[in-house]
Design an enzyme around this catalytic site. Structure first.
Site: not given
Ligand code: URA
Length: 255
Positions: A115
Site C-alpha cells: 500500500d
Molecule cells: N497487507 C496490507 O494490508 N498492506 C500491504 O501493503 C501489504 C500487506
C-alpha cells in the site's frame, strides 16, 4: 553496447554452431539495419540496429533487471492514472536508479504490491516469470510483516489472526468474504506484532487486524521467503540491483 556480428548471431540461438552463423554471413543471408553485411567482425549496437536472417529479425535472449527497494511511505506500486497524477501521487518507479535505461525502467513491474503507506521490502523486475513464481496464490510464498497497532492487542485477537479471520474482498465488483489461511503471529510488544502470511490478498494485513478490531498505524514488510531486507543495509528509498543473481534461490524458492 557494441558486438561483433558473429558474436551476436551465436547468442541468438538461431544457429547450431558458430561455424553455421559465420557461413550465413558469408552467404549474404544476414542484413544489419536493412543492408547485407558479409564481414563477420562487423561491429554494431544491437539495441539500435536490427539484424535479420533471410528476412527474419533476430533477437538476443532477454536480459532481465531485478532490484530490491526499501520502499518509503507515500509511494504507489503502480503506474499512475490521470486521476492519481492530478492528486500529486508518486509511483515507486520514480525511485529507480539512474543507471537503468529508459527501456528497462518502462518494463519494470513490482513483484506484488505494498500500500501507499506501507514500507519495506519491495522487489521490482522485468521478469514476468519471477513475478508469477512469487505472487501466484498456489505457491504460498511467505511474506513477513511488522505491524504496529494503535492500541495494545490481546491474546484472543492474536489467536484469531493465527487461525484465520473473515475479511471482505472485492472480486469483479462483488464483495465476498474470505477466510484467511493460518498465519504465524508473534507478539513483540503490546502494540507490535510480527506476522507471516502465505497468501497475499489486497490490504490483507490491515483488513485482518481491522476484523479483530485493531487499526494498523505502521506496516513494514521485512522479508519475502528467505530474503530479508535487513541483510542488505538499504536506507529507505534506496535500491539494490540484483540483476544476474538468482533471486528466486535467494528467496529459498527453487525456481
Ligand atoms: N497487507 C496490507 O494490508 N498492506 C500491504 O501493503 C501489504 C500487506
Amino acid at each position: 553496447m557494441k558486438l561483433r556480428l558473429h558474436q551476436f548471431l551465436s547468442q541468438t540461438g538461431t544457429f547450431a554452431s558458430k561455424r553455421q552463423a559465420k557461413e550465413a554471413v558469408w552467404a549474404g543471408d544476414i542484413t544489419v539495419n536493412g543492408s547485407v553485411v558479409k564481414d563477420i567482425s562487423f561491429q554494431f549496437n544491437p539495441r539500435t540496429k536490427p539484424v535479420a536472417y533471410r528476412g527474419n529479425v533476430l533477437h538476443l535472449p532477454e536480459e532481465h533487471v531485478t532490484l530490491i527497494l526499501n520502499k518509503p511511505p507515500g509511494y504507489l506500486c503502480s503506474r499512475l492514472n490521470k486521476h492519481e497524477r492530478s492528486l500529486g501521487k508518486t509511483p515507486v518507479f520514480d525511485l529507480l536508479p539512474d543507471h537503468l535505461s529508459q527501456r528497462d525502467k518502462d518494463r519494470m513491474v513490482t513483484v506484488g504490491r505494498l500500500d501507499e503507506a506501507t514500507t519495506g521490502m519491495l522487489v521490482l523486475t522485468t521478469d514476468g516469470k519471477l513475478v508469477s513464481r512469487v505472487t501466484d496464490p498456489e505457491h504460498h510464498v511467505p511474506k513477513v510483516y511488522l505491524v504496529r497497532t494503535a492500541e495494545s492487542i490481546d491474546e484472543a485477537a492474536l489467536k484469531a489472526l493465527r487461525e484465520g479471520v473473515d475479511i471482505e474482498l472485492e472480486v469483479n465488483g462483488e464483495v465476498t468474504l474470505h477466510r484467511t489461511e493460518p498465519a504465524e503471529v508473534h507478539q513483540l510488544s503490546s502494540c507490535d506484532v510480527q506476522v507471516t502470511l502465505h497468501e497475499g490478498k489486497k490490504r490483507q494485513v490491515r483488513r485482518m487486524f481491522s476484523s479483530v478490531g485493531h487499526q494498523v498505524i505502521d506496516l513494514h514488510r521485512t522479508a519475502i521467503g528467505e530474503l530479508w531486507l535487513e541483510d542488505f543495509g538499504l536506507r529507505e528509498g534506496d535500491c539494490l540491483d540484483m540483476s544476474g543473481m538468482n533471486v528466486l534461490a535467494l528467496m529459498g524458492l527453487d525456481g
